[in-house]
Write a protein that holds these residues in place. Structure first.
Motif, PDB file in Angstrom:
ATOM      1  N   SER A  78     -14.396  55.767 -19.640  1.00 48.60           N
ATOM      2  CA  SER A  78     -15.281  56.844 -20.082  1.00 48.60           C
ATOM      3  C   SER A  78     -14.488  58.043 -20.575  1.00 48.60           C
ATOM      4  CB  SER A  78     -16.208  57.273 -18.936  1.00 48.60           C
ATOM      5  OG  SER A  78     -15.442  57.678 -17.813  1.00 48.60           O
ATOM      6  N   ASP A  79     -13.160  58.026 -20.352  1.00 42.48           N
ATOM      7  CA  ASP A  79     -12.304  59.127 -20.783  1.00 42.48           C
ATOM      8  C   ASP A  79     -10.898  58.583 -21.010  1.00 42.48           C
ATOM      9  OD1 ASP A  79     -10.696  61.405 -21.065  1.00 42.48           O
ATOM     10  OD2 ASP A  79     -11.881  62.578 -19.638  1.00 42.48           O
ATOM     11  N   ALA A  80     -10.601  58.201 -22.248  1.00 45.78           N
ATOM     12  CA  ALA A  80      -9.301  57.604 -22.558  1.00 45.78           C
ATOM     13  C   ALA A  80      -8.151  58.555 -22.261  1.00 45.78           C
ATOM     14  CB  ALA A  80      -9.275  57.175 -24.029  1.00 45.78           C
ATOM     15  N   GLN A  81      -8.361  59.839 -22.488  1.00 40.59           N
ATOM     16  CA  GLN A  81      -7.315  60.830 -22.233  1.00 40.59           C
ATOM     17  C   GLN A  81      -6.973  60.872 -20.742  1.00 40.59           C
ATOM     18  OE1 GLN A  81      -6.158  62.829 -25.071  1.00 40.59           O
ATOM     19  NE2 GLN A  81      -4.409  63.039 -23.691  1.00 40.59           N
ATOM     20  N   ALA A  82      -8.004  60.871 -19.905  1.00 37.41           N
ATOM     21  CA  ALA A  82      -7.776  60.910 -18.462  1.00 37.41           C
ATOM     22  C   ALA A  82      -7.108  59.629 -17.979  1.00 37.41           C
ATOM     23  CB  ALA A  82      -9.103  61.120 -17.731  1.00 37.41           C
ATOM     24  N   THR A  83      -7.482  58.496 -18.570  1.00 36.03           N
ATOM     25  CA  THR A  83      -6.875  57.228 -18.183  1.00 36.03           C
ATOM     26  C   THR A  83      -5.398  57.211 -18.553  1.00 36.03           C
ATOM     27  OG1 THR A  83      -8.978  56.065 -18.457  1.00 36.03           O
ATOM     28  CG2 THR A  83      -6.982  54.724 -18.421  1.00 36.03           C
ATOM     29  N   ALA A  84      -5.059  57.731 -19.715  1.00 40.57           N
ATOM     30  CA  ALA A  84      -3.654  57.798 -20.123  1.00 40.57           C
ATOM     31  C   ALA A  84      -2.849  58.663 -19.153  1.00 40.57           C
ATOM     32  CB  ALA A  84      -3.548  58.342 -21.544  1.00 40.57           C
ATOM     33  N   LYS A  85      -3.420  59.769 -18.725  1.00 44.93           N
ATOM     34  CA  LYS A  85      -2.733  60.626 -17.751  1.00 44.93           C
ATOM     35  C   LYS A  85      -2.562  59.903 -16.426  1.00 44.93           C
ATOM     36  CE  LYS A  85      -4.229  65.068 -19.680  1.00 44.93           C
ATOM     37  NZ  LYS A  85      -5.041  66.302 -19.443  1.00 44.93           N
ATOM     38  N   GLY A 103     -14.470  57.825 -35.604  1.00 48.15           N
ATOM     39  CA  GLY A 103     -15.745  58.162 -34.995  1.00 48.15           C
ATOM     40  C   GLY A 103     -16.416  57.022 -34.254  1.00 48.15           C
ATOM     41  N   GLN A 104     -15.738  55.865 -34.200  1.00 51.31           N
ATOM     42  CA  GLN A 104     -16.340  54.695 -33.541  1.00 51.31           C
ATOM     43  C   GLN A 104     -16.076  54.668 -32.038  1.00 51.31           C
ATOM     44  OE1 GLN A 104     -18.312  52.555 -35.485  1.00 51.31           O
ATOM     45  NE2 GLN A 104     -17.874  54.241 -36.886  1.00 51.31           N
ATOM     46  N   GLY A 105     -15.102  55.455 -31.596  1.00 43.85           N
ATOM     47  CA  GLY A 105     -14.705  55.482 -30.191  1.00 43.85           C
ATOM     48  C   GLY A 105     -13.283  55.997 -30.102  1.00 43.85           C
ATOM     49  N   HIS A 106     -12.745  56.037 -28.881  1.00 48.78           N
ATOM     50  CA  HIS A 106     -11.369  56.462 -28.668  1.00 48.78           C
ATOM     51  C   HIS A 106     -10.598  55.322 -28.026  1.00 48.78           C
ATOM     52  CE1 HIS A 106     -13.204  60.412 -29.281  1.00 48.78           C
ATOM     53  NE2 HIS A 106     -11.980  60.899 -29.460  1.00 48.78           N
ATOM     54  N   PHE A 118      -1.592  46.965 -22.317  1.00 50.82           N
ATOM     55  CA  PHE A 118      -3.039  46.796 -22.295  1.00 50.82           C
ATOM     56  C   PHE A 118      -3.642  48.014 -22.980  1.00 50.82           C
ATOM     57  CE2 PHE A 118      -2.111  49.305 -18.573  1.00 50.82           C
ATOM     58  CZ  PHE A 118      -3.178  50.168 -18.408  1.00 50.82           C
ATOM     59  N   GLY A 119      -4.895  47.914 -23.339  1.00 51.14           N
ATOM     60  CA  GLY A 119      -5.541  49.018 -24.011  1.00 51.14           C
ATOM     61  C   GLY A 119      -6.726  49.552 -23.227  1.00 51.14           C
ATOM     62  N   VAL A 120      -7.191  50.722 -23.617  1.00 50.80           N
ATOM     63  CA  VAL A 120      -8.483  51.221 -23.132  1.00 50.80           C
ATOM     64  C   VAL A 120      -9.310  51.591 -24.350  1.00 50.80           C
ATOM     65  CG1 VAL A 120      -7.716  52.005 -20.864  1.00 50.80           C
ATOM     66  CG2 VAL A 120      -7.589  53.575 -22.798  1.00 50.80           C
ATOM     67  N   TRP A 121     -10.595  51.342 -24.248  1.00 52.28           N
ATOM     68  CA  TRP A 121     -11.543  51.693 -25.304  1.00 52.28           C
ATOM     69  C   TRP A 121     -12.631  52.551 -24.688  1.00 52.28           C
ATOM     70  CZ3 TRP A 121     -11.880  52.180 -30.299  1.00 52.28           C
ATOM     71  CH2 TRP A 121     -13.142  52.311 -30.901  1.00 52.28           C
ATOM     72  N   GLN A 122     -12.738  53.782 -25.199  1.00 55.60           N
ATOM     73  CA  GLN A 122     -13.798  54.695 -24.798  1.00 55.60           C
ATOM     74  C   GLN A 122     -14.912  54.557 -25.820  1.00 55.60           C
ATOM     75  OE1 GLN A 122     -12.557  58.810 -24.282  1.00 55.60           O
ATOM     76  NE2 GLN A 122     -14.596  59.545 -24.869  1.00 55.60           N
ATOM     77  N   PRO A 123     -16.042  53.967 -25.437  1.00 57.18           N
ATOM     78  CA  PRO A 123     -17.074  53.632 -26.428  1.00 57.18           C
ATOM     79  C   PRO A 123     -17.633  54.852 -27.154  1.00 57.18           C
ATOM     80  CG  PRO A 123     -17.451  52.476 -24.362  1.00 57.18           C
ATOM     81  CD  PRO A 123     -16.396  53.503 -24.086  1.00 57.18           C
ATOM     82  N   GLY A 124     -17.863  54.633 -28.435  1.00 57.96           N
ATOM     83  CA  GLY A 124     -18.576  55.596 -29.263  1.00 57.96           C
ATOM     84  C   GLY A 124     -19.664  54.825 -29.976  1.00 57.96           C
ATOM     85  N   GLN A 125     -19.599  54.792 -31.297  1.00 55.58           N
ATOM     86  CA  GLN A 125     -20.551  53.974 -32.047  1.00 55.58           C
ATOM     87  C   GLN A 125     -20.377  52.486 -31.712  1.00 55.58           C
ATOM     88  OE1 GLN A 125     -23.043  54.938 -34.157  1.00 55.58           O
ATOM     89  NE2 GLN A 125     -22.619  57.061 -33.610  1.00 55.58           N
ATOM     90  N   ILE A 126     -19.127  52.085 -31.516  1.00 57.66           N
ATOM     91  CA  ILE A 126     -18.848  50.704 -31.101  1.00 57.66           C
ATOM     92  C   ILE A 126     -18.695  50.663 -29.585  1.00 57.66           C
ATOM     93  CG2 ILE A 126     -17.177  48.812 -31.189  1.00 57.66           C
ATOM     94  CD1 ILE A 126     -16.575  49.548 -34.057  1.00 57.66           C
ATOM     95  N   LYS A 127     -19.581  49.935 -28.928  1.00 61.80           N
ATOM     96  CA  LYS A 127     -19.558  49.852 -27.475  1.00 61.80           C
ATOM     97  C   LYS A 127     -18.513  48.864 -26.976  1.00 61.80           C
ATOM     98  CE  LYS A 127     -22.995  52.681 -27.496  1.00 61.80           C
ATOM     99  NZ  LYS A 127     -22.717  54.118 -27.235  1.00 61.80           N
ATOM    100  N   GLY A 128     -18.296  47.812 -27.775  1.00 59.47           N
ATOM    101  CA  GLY A 128     -17.364  46.765 -27.400  1.00 59.47           C
ATOM    102  C   GLY A 128     -17.675  45.529 -28.222  1.00 59.47           C
ATOM    103  N   VAL A 129     -17.145  44.398 -27.815  1.00 59.21           N
ATOM    104  CA  VAL A 129     -17.468  43.158 -28.531  1.00 59.21           C
ATOM    105  C   VAL A 129     -18.960  42.853 -28.372  1.00 59.21           C
ATOM    106  CG1 VAL A 129     -15.146  42.205 -28.348  1.00 59.21           C
ATOM    107  CG2 VAL A 129     -16.798  41.750 -26.520  1.00 59.21           C
ATOM    108  N   ASP A 130     -19.495  42.125 -29.348  1.00 52.82           N
ATOM    109  CA  ASP A 130     -20.927  41.804 -29.326  1.00 52.82           C
ATOM    110  C   ASP A 130     -21.232  40.571 -28.481  1.00 52.82           C
ATOM    111  OD1 ASP A 130     -21.518  43.886 -31.107  1.00 52.82           O
ATOM    112  OD2 ASP A 130     -21.167  42.599 -32.854  1.00 52.82           O
ATOM    113  N   LEU A 131     -20.204  39.760 -28.220  1.00 51.41           N
ATOM    114  CA  LEU A 131     -20.415  38.487 -27.541  1.00 51.41           C
ATOM    115  C   LEU A 131     -19.297  38.280 -26.532  1.00 51.41           C
ATOM    116  CD1 LEU A 131     -22.565  36.199 -27.990  1.00 51.41           C
ATOM    117  CD2 LEU A 131     -20.815  34.995 -29.322  1.00 51.41           C
ATOM    118  N   ALA A 132     -19.652  37.849 -25.325  1.00 46.87           N
ATOM    119  CA  ALA A 132     -18.670  37.545 -24.287  1.00 46.87           C
ATOM    120  C   ALA A 132     -19.248  36.482 -23.365  1.00 46.87           C
ATOM    121  CB  ALA A 132     -18.315  38.799 -23.488  1.00 46.87           C
ATOM    122  N   GLY A 133     -18.374  35.626 -22.868  1.00 49.98           N
ATOM    123  CA  GLY A 133     -18.806  34.593 -21.934  1.00 49.98           C
ATOM    124  C   GLY A 133     -19.516  33.422 -22.572  1.00 49.98           C
ATOM    125  N   GLU A 134     -19.581  33.417 -23.908  1.00 49.08           N
ATOM    126  CA  GLU A 134     -20.232  32.334 -24.642  1.00 49.08           C
ATOM    127  C   GLU A 134     -19.176  31.576 -25.446  1.00 49.08           C
ATOM    128  OE1 GLU A 134     -23.396  31.656 -24.319  1.00 49.08           O
ATOM    129  OE2 GLU A 134     -23.931  33.439 -23.150  1.00 49.08           O
TER     130      GLU A 134
END
Length: 263
Positions: A78-85, A103-106, A118-134
């Motif tokens: 929810s906060d990429a900056q805080a996670t990096a710290k 503008g899609q996220g951080h 590893f990466g972190v994704w702070q959702p914006g317009q893009i929440k994440g992948v559209d499909l998982a577990g399928e």
């Protein structure tokens, strides 16, 4: 198992860096039926792998200076900056500082104490992948590390992840889930690396698993397409039939035909 009901700490994005993105598109298209859609000229060659119109991963061409060909797993923050710290405070490394992505996220790319990216994704317009577990999408991730306890402490501090031991014939397996979310949200595991196993795995890393309908057929197809079989299809009681592969450029991944839930 992994779903698109994302919560903080759970994987919500994945992408591959390849020295030949066109070749990678051909390989994964032939293997999983993915199609590649460019994110536009302003995205620097980045694009989206899609299955039946749903985004399942990202990808881009990379140079040797950016590291070897590899898949990167991103976890929701929810906060990429805080996670990096938090990573710096936990004696990890910030490889790419948090940045806004059109503008899609951080996003940020980090590394744990063992040097595993590893990466972190702070959702914006893009929440994440559209499909998982399928079939054809991300369904599980594993961390291969020389020190399970140190890794568990690091990811608990940085991402709030919890670990638990699950018994299986011949030993125990360390599962991972977001803090307080319960065992139903388990999305991965931690595997110790030592001795010959460390050499066989090529060092510590996060390994993504993609769900498939037929693990053996995918293994055969991967070889036809120029990929490498790192571990042949094998039955794992309670989990499914799995195989470890690498694409033609060396990016490591695994496939699994999951065992249906009991009951």
């Amino acid at each position: 198992m992994l779903t698109t009901r994302f919560v903080d700490g759970a994987p919500n994005w994945i992408d591959v860096g390849s020295p030949d993105i066109d070749g990678a598109v051909s390989f994964y298209g032939g293997l999983f039926g993915w199609r590649f859609q460019s994110a536009g000229p302003e995205a620097g060659g980045y694009g989206f792998f899609q299955l039946d119109g749903k985004t399942v991963a990202g990808g881009m061409q990379t140079t040797p200076e950016q590291g070897p060909p590899s898949w990167t797993v991103y976890f929701q923050s929810s906060d990429a900056q805080a996670t990096a710290k938090a990573v710096e405070q936990a004696h990890g490394t910030v490889l790419f500082q948090p940045m806004d992505v059109m503008g899609q996220g951080h996003m940020a790319v980090l590394a744990d104490k063992a040097g595993v990216p590893f990466g972190v994704w702070q959702p914006g317009q893009i929440k994440g992948v559209d499909l998982a577990g399928e079939p054809g999408s991300l369904s599980w991730v594993e961390l291969y590390t020389p020190d399970e306890a140190a890794a568990a402490a690091f990811y608990q501090q940085v991402l709030g992840l919890e670990t638990s031991a699950v018994s299986f014939p011949g030993g125990t397996y360390t599962c991972v889930n977001p803090a307080g979310a319960g065992e139903d949200t388990m999305f991965g595991g931690v595997v110790p690396l030592a001795g010959a196993a460390a050499e066989a795995e090529g060092g510590p890393h996060w390994l993504p698993y993609f769900e498939v309908e037929d693990a053996d057929a995918v293994v055969a197809r991967a070889q036809e397409l120029g990929g490498t079989v790192r571990s042949p299809a094998t039955d794992m009681e309670g989990a499914g039939r799995i195989a470890k592969l690498a694409d033609p450029y060396g990016a490591r991944f695994a496939v699994i035909k999951s065992t249906p839930p009991q009951g």
